[in-house]
Design a protein around this motif. Structure first.
Motif, PDB file in Angstrom:
ATOM      1  N   ASP A   7       0.818  -1.210   0.000  1.00 34.33           N
ATOM      2  CA  ASP A   7       0.000   0.000   0.000  1.00 34.33           C
ATOM      3  C   ASP A   7       0.852   1.260   0.000  1.00 34.33           C
ATOM      4  N   ASN A   8       2.112   1.122   0.428  1.00 36.39           N
ATOM      5  CA  ASN A   8       3.019   2.272   0.460  1.00 36.39           C
ATOM      6  C   ASN A   8       4.215   2.013  -0.463  1.00 36.39           C
ATOM      7  N   MET A   9       3.931   1.372  -1.589  1.00 38.03           N
ATOM      8  CA  MET A   9       5.005   0.944  -2.477  1.00 38.03           C
ATOM      9  C   MET A   9       5.845   2.113  -2.978  1.00 38.03           C
ATOM     10  N   SER A  10       5.239   3.263  -3.185  1.00 39.43           N
ATOM     11  CA  SER A  10       6.009   4.409  -3.663  1.00 39.43           C
ATOM     12  C   SER A  10       7.091   4.795  -2.662  1.00 39.43           C
ATOM     13  N   MET A  11       6.840   4.542  -1.385  1.00 36.92           N
ATOM     14  CA  MET A  11       7.801   4.893  -0.333  1.00 36.92           C
ATOM     15  C   MET A  11       8.978   3.917  -0.311  1.00 36.92           C
ATOM     16  N   PHE A  12       8.710   2.641  -0.652  1.00 34.01           N
ATOM     17  CA  PHE A  12       9.740   1.616  -0.527  1.00 34.01           C
ATOM     18  C   PHE A  12      10.409   1.254  -1.850  1.00 34.01           C
ATOM     19  N   ARG A  13       9.847   1.710  -2.982  1.00 35.47           N
ATOM     20  CA  ARG A  13      10.340   1.229  -4.269  1.00 35.47           C
ATOM     21  C   ARG A  13      11.827   1.501  -4.448  1.00 35.47           C
ATOM     22  N   ASP A  14      12.273   2.732  -4.149  1.00 32.46           N
ATOM     23  CA  ASP A  14      13.687   3.061  -4.325  1.00 32.46           C
ATOM     24  C   ASP A  14      14.569   2.218  -3.423  1.00 32.46           C
ATOM     25  N   CYS A  15      14.113   2.005  -2.174  1.00 35.30           N
ATOM     26  CA  CYS A  15      14.888   1.189  -1.238  1.00 35.30           C
ATOM     27  C   CYS A  15      15.005  -0.239  -1.736  1.00 35.30           C
ATOM     28  N   LEU A  16      13.874  -0.802  -2.144  1.00 34.18           N
ATOM     29  CA  LEU A  16      13.850  -2.203  -2.541  1.00 34.18           C
ATOM     30  C   LEU A  16      14.595  -2.435  -3.848  1.00 34.18           C
ATOM     31  N   GLN A  17      14.576  -1.445  -4.755  1.00 29.71           N
ATOM     32  CA  GLN A  17      15.274  -1.630  -6.016  1.00 29.71           C
ATOM     33  C   GLN A  17      16.789  -1.651  -5.822  1.00 29.71           C
ATOM     34  N   ARG A  18      17.276  -1.042  -4.750  1.00 32.42           N
ATOM     35  CA  ARG A  18      18.711  -1.023  -4.496  1.00 32.42           C
ATOM     36  C   ARG A  18      19.162  -2.163  -3.603  1.00 32.42           C
ATOM     37  N   LYS A  19      18.210  -2.911  -3.031  1.00 33.93           N
ATOM     38  CA  LYS A  19      18.542  -3.986  -2.102  1.00 33.93           C
ATOM     39  C   LYS A  19      18.055  -5.323  -2.638  1.00 33.93           C
ATOM     40  N   PRO A  20      18.909  -6.341  -2.647  1.00 32.36           N
ATOM     41  CA  PRO A  20      18.430  -7.676  -3.029  1.00 32.36           C
ATOM     42  C   PRO A  20      17.364  -8.156  -2.052  1.00 32.36           C
ATOM     43  N   ILE A  21      16.286  -8.685  -2.587  1.00 27.88           N
ATOM     44  CA  ILE A  21      15.202  -9.216  -1.762  1.00 27.88           C
ATOM     45  C   ILE A  21      15.235 -10.734  -1.860  1.00 27.88           C
ATOM     46  N   VAL A  22      15.220 -11.391  -0.727  1.00 27.16           N
ATOM     47  CA  VAL A  22      15.257 -12.849  -0.673  1.00 27.16           C
ATOM     48  C   VAL A  22      13.958 -13.342  -0.059  1.00 27.16           C
ATOM     49  N   PRO A  23      12.991 -13.774  -0.875  1.00 25.10           N
ATOM     50  CA  PRO A  23      11.752 -14.322  -0.317  1.00 25.10           C
ATOM     51  C   PRO A  23      11.955 -15.777   0.105  1.00 25.10           C
ATOM     52  N   VAL A  24      11.439 -16.106   1.273  1.00 27.80           N
ATOM     53  CA  VAL A  24      11.478 -17.477   1.784  1.00 27.80           C
ATOM     54  C   VAL A  24      10.039 -17.973   1.883  1.00 27.80           C
ATOM     55  N   LEU A  25       9.749 -19.059   1.205  1.00 27.32           N
ATOM     56  CA  LEU A  25       8.385 -19.586   1.172  1.00 27.32           C
ATOM     57  C   LEU A  25       8.170 -20.604   2.271  1.00 27.32           C
ATOM     58  N   LEU A  26       7.269 -20.290   3.182  1.00 24.12           N
ATOM     59  CA  LEU A  26       6.908 -21.250   4.210  1.00 24.12           C
ATOM     60  C   LEU A  26       5.870 -22.249   3.703  1.00 24.12           C
ATOM     61  N   GLN A  27       5.128 -21.863   2.660  1.00 23.15           N
ATOM     62  CA  GLN A  27       4.094 -22.730   2.103  1.00 23.15           C
ATOM     63  C   GLN A  27       4.252 -22.752   0.584  1.00 23.15           C
ATOM     64  N   ARG A  28       4.313 -23.924   0.012  1.00 26.30           N
ATOM     65  CA  ARG A  28       4.528 -24.039  -1.428  1.00 26.30           C
ATOM     66  C   ARG A  28       3.318 -23.587  -2.226  1.00 26.30           C
ATOM     67  N   ASP A  29       2.118 -23.709  -1.664  1.00 27.03           N
ATOM     68  CA  ASP A  29       0.912 -23.315  -2.381  1.00 27.03           C
ATOM     69  C   ASP A  29       0.517 -21.871  -2.106  1.00 27.03           C
ATOM     70  N   LEU A  30       1.442 -21.096  -1.556  1.00 30.32           N
ATOM     71  CA  LEU A  30       1.158 -19.711  -1.185  1.00 30.32           C
ATOM     72  C   LEU A  30       0.980 -18.853  -2.435  1.00 30.32           C
ATOM     73  N   GLN A  31      -0.009 -17.957  -2.413  1.00 33.42           N
ATOM     74  CA  GLN A  31      -0.205 -16.986  -3.491  1.00 33.42           C
ATOM     75  C   GLN A  31       0.746 -15.822  -3.243  1.00 33.42           C
ATOM     76  N   VAL A  32       1.918 -15.903  -3.870  1.00 32.80           N
ATOM     77  CA  VAL A  32       2.968 -14.912  -3.666  1.00 32.80           C
ATOM     78  C   VAL A  32       2.560 -13.584  -4.291  1.00 32.80           C
ATOM     79  N   PRO A  33       2.800 -12.453  -3.601  1.00 30.94           N
ATOM     80  CA  PRO A  33       2.510 -11.148  -4.210  1.00 30.94           C
ATOM     81  C   PRO A  33       3.212 -11.020  -5.552  1.00 30.94           C
TER      82      PRO A  33
END
Length: 412
Positions: free
Chosen positions: A90-116
């Motif tokens: 909901d606040n993606m405009s605030m985090f976009r610059d931060c996230l684009q400069r930082k590697p994001i490592v998603p860890v899936l706890l559930q294989r059938d999860l609907q990932v964003p």
């Protein structure tokens, strides 16, 4: 490879942590054990439950923690997607610059999860893999500039997100449609800007813009007053018939008509006028209903043309309303060869996309099917793939471009 061989990277002057870990409080116990494991091996972990500044707005804490960390670790669970990720989204405009400069490592706890879908392009780690912790340490101890060559398994959207529905798109003139007296005779107009939820999925934005341009032609050329002239003709016919009737009767019995006419003729005239009004009202109602259906049909035709461009981005559009588009993330590449084998027409796959993709997208979005089916090995795990849908439509002789949903997909 032993985990002891992974050496934490040095922190720069602007960095306080090797990794910022964000997770749902419902997953605290599992995540706390993982954080402890990482810290025992020399990594500095920013735990929002422990390291956020008390009394400070959570969004400020989030932004600063991301900026001060080398990488971002997201522990993905159903509750995380529902709560914490929604906060960031909901606040993606605030985090976009931060996230684009930082590697994001998603860890899936559930294989059938609907990932964003914002994360659909990223590398992920599966906690059910036996060497999960080694893989995680390898990623966290890999310099950011070398992350592209990381040996972590690459995320494959069709294997995890394939067939899932996305947030519907409302028309940009939705408010105007709600206020318009003739709103039932109008069609929505949509922005050709790629929405945030598709920004990481649409590799060629010009395809999306062209698809929306095709859809928007419906509002420009196919609607408003399409059947209104028929309604006006029906009313004029009524007036003409009543006028001719009044004139003929007046010629025979004289004026004033009502006073000179016998009671039987008065009664017949009253019945005639009443039935004529009822007929006009009925015709107006039928035309009104047909006009609403006509607009939706025109919209669905345009959506089929748009999908013939958009399917290469693994996105299909459907609609059962003139003011809302349904989006699904689905790959139909596996169905191309199957459908091409059904006909000598080399363009049959393209024809199938134009004719049936809108209905297929509606079925996926609503998680409902218009026909009974049995489990088969298709190209969509846990659901009916596009070629199965098209073949079924052909077999039962249906030519509709959207489905009258009856059978739950979950029952397939």
């Amino acid at each position: 490879m032993e985990s002891a061989e992974f050496v934490p990277l040095e922190l720069s002057q602007r960095e306080s942590y090797h990794v910022f870990c964000s997770y749902s409080s419902t997953d605290y116990q599992w995540t706390h054990a993982l954080i402890q494991h990482l810290e025992d091996r020399g990594l500095r972990v920013c735990d929002h439950e422990r390291d956020f500044t008390a009394g400070r707005p959570i969004l400020e804490n989030l932004a600063e923690s991301i900026q001060q960390s080398q990488k971002v670790l997201l522990i993905l669970s159903a509750e995380f997607v529902r709560s914490r990720w929604c906060l960031m989204e909901d606040n993606m405009s605030m985090f976009r610059d931060c996230l684009q400069r930082k590697p994001i490592v998603p860890v899936l706890l559930q294989r059938d999860l609907q990932v964003p879908l914002h994360l659909a392009h990223l590398t992920y780690l599966d906690v059910q893999l036996p060497d999960f912790r080694q893989q995680l340490l390898r990623v966290l101890c890999t310099p950011n500039q070398e992350m592209q060559s990381s040996t972590v398994v690459s995320y494959q959207p069709p294997s995890l997100y394939n067939g899932k529905s996305l947030e519907p798109l409302s028309a940009i003139n939705q408010e105007q449609l709600n206020k318009d007296y003739f709103k039932e005779f109008d069609c929505g107009v949509w922005s050709d800007s790629v929405p945030d939820q598709l920004s990481q999925v649409i590799q060629h934005p010009e395809r999306y813009r062209e698809a929306i341009r095709i859809i928007n032609t419906v509002a420009q050329t196919k609607v408003r007053f399409g059947s209104l002239w028929k309604i006006m003709v029906a009313i004029l016919v009524l007036i003409l018939v009543v006028g001719v009737y009044y004139l003929l009767i007046s010629l025979f019995i004289g004026l004033p008509f009502w006073e000179n006419a016998p009671k039987g003729l008065q009664t017949a005239t009253a019945v005639f006028l009443f039935l004529s009004v009822i007929w006009v009202i009925y015709k107006v109602y039928v035309l009104y209903q047909n006009e609403k259906k006509r607009i939706v049909r025109e919209l669905q035709k345009a959506i089929g043309q748009a999908n013939s461009i958009l399917f290469e981005e693994h996105v299909l559009i459907g609609s059962q309303s003139p003011s809302k588009l349904l989006l699904v993330y689905v790959s139909v590449e596996g169905c191309r060869e199957e459908l091409s084998a059904l006909s000598q027409d080399q363009d049959f796959f393209h024809t199938a996309i134009v004719e049936h993709s809108c209905g297929y997208a509606c079925c996926l979005a609503k998680q409902l099917l218009p026909f009974e089916t049995t489990p088969t090995d298709g190209h969509l795990e846990g659901g009916v793939c596009f070629c199965q849908y098209v073949i079924n439509q052909m077999l039962i002789g249906q030519t509709r471009r959207f489905c009258c949903c009856k059978i739950p997909v979950s029952a397939v």
